[in-house]
Design an enzyme around this catalytic site. Sequence first.
Site, mmCIF file in Angstrom:
data_model
loop_
_atom_site.group_PDB
_atom_site.id
_atom_site.type_symbol
_atom_site.label_atom_id
_atom_site.label_comp_id
_atom_site.label_asym_id
_atom_site.label_seq_id
_atom_site.Cartn_x
_atom_site.Cartn_y
_atom_site.Cartn_z
ATOM 1 N N ALA A 49 -19.428 -8.110 40.328
ATOM 2 C CA ALA A 49 -18.630 -7.410 41.328
ATOM 3 C C ALA A 49 -17.159 -7.743 41.129
ATOM 4 O O ALA A 49 -16.794 -8.420 40.175
ATOM 5 C CB ALA A 49 -19.088 -7.803 42.723
ATOM 6 N N ASN A 50 -16.309 -7.251 42.006
ATOM 7 C CA ASN A 50 -14.887 -7.617 41.978
ATOM 8 C C ASN A 50 -14.414 -7.860 43.408
ATOM 9 O O ASN A 50 -15.177 -7.686 44.357
ATOM 10 C CB ASN A 50 -14.069 -6.531 41.269
ATOM 11 C CG ASN A 50 -14.161 -5.206 41.967
ATOM 12 O OD1 ASN A 50 -13.719 -5.057 43.100
ATOM 13 N ND2 ASN A 50 -14.765 -4.224 41.311
ATOM 14 N N ARG A 51 -13.163 -8.249 43.569
ATOM 15 C CA ARG A 51 -12.663 -8.721 44.863
ATOM 16 C C ARG A 51 -12.160 -7.616 45.788
ATOM 17 O O ARG A 51 -11.539 -7.896 46.804
ATOM 18 C CB ARG A 51 -11.537 -9.730 44.646
ATOM 19 C CG ARG A 51 -11.997 -11.014 44.012
ATOM 20 C CD ARG A 51 -10.860 -12.001 43.932
ATOM 21 N NE ARG A 51 -11.201 -13.129 43.096
ATOM 22 C CZ ARG A 51 -11.960 -14.152 43.491
ATOM 23 N NH1 ARG A 51 -12.430 -14.203 44.724
ATOM 24 N NH2 ARG A 51 -12.242 -15.127 42.657
ATOM 25 N N SER A 52 -12.385 -6.358 45.442
ATOM 26 C CA SER A 52 -11.929 -5.282 46.331
ATOM 27 C C SER A 52 -12.622 -5.390 47.690
ATOM 28 O O SER A 52 -13.842 -5.506 47.767
ATOM 29 C CB SER A 52 -12.252 -3.930 45.692
ATOM 30 O OG SER A 52 -12.093 -2.903 46.642
ATOM 31 N N ALA B 173 -12.417 0.339 43.422
ATOM 32 C CA ALA B 173 -12.251 -0.562 42.275
ATOM 33 C C ALA B 173 -13.558 -0.514 41.490
ATOM 34 O O ALA B 173 -14.463 -1.329 41.695
ATOM 35 C CB ALA B 173 -11.939 -1.975 42.758
#
Length: 214
Positions: free
Chosen positions: A25-28, A91
């Site tokens: 995942a990412n931090r969005s 994102a």
Amino acid sequence: MLTGKRILVTSGPTHEPIDPVRYIANRSSGAQGTAIATALRDLGAEVVFVTGPAQVPAPVGVKVVRVETALQMLEAVEAALPVEAAIMAAAVADWRVANASDQKMKKTAQGFPDLHFIENPDILRTLSQHAQRPRLVVGFAAETENVIDHATAKRARKGCDWILANDVSPATGIMGGAENAVHLVTAEGVEDWPRMAKSEVADRLAQRIAQALA
Ligand code: C5P
């Protein structure tokens, strides 16, 4: 006003599975996309909100389509067409795991999982080249250096009309924070907007979209 105008907003991160219990995942947080959908709704637009697993709740009064992966997001975006404008604030993960496992991977003495990555489709680029291309396609550029240069190049590469660019270096506190400092890159040039609340960025962008579609 945007009364009766159908507008698509993508928001949030995507989750790309490794196995049934793990993902990349990412931090969005989904905060900026959610604020934009809210601002467009408040101007009367009929908003289709395609969101990955975000940390902030989806707005009320919009059509919410929940997805997990980039492939699902692309499918949901194409299913939402035709729309007059598309604001691609998600994102999207650049890569997914090609050899994701159907079963939970076990820890073994033999070593670590050998994950292989493949590229996800670029949803913004696909939409910009689509037979049912919206009249206005807006992308985002989250950069940590040379923000304007990268955003200008990205606008050309993706084939979208506008890019809203911002600096997401950890020191700015923008990713996951309440404020944003953006530059609007269009065919006419670059506008630097002062640092303001994400809700104010959203209101200002919604006004600009209303003007462009008028
Ligand atoms: O290439 P990059 O990820 O920096 O581009 C960011 C912009 O492209 C954002 O508007 C994002 O929503 C969109 N994007 C997309 N599909 C991808 C990657 C990015 O729609 N696979």
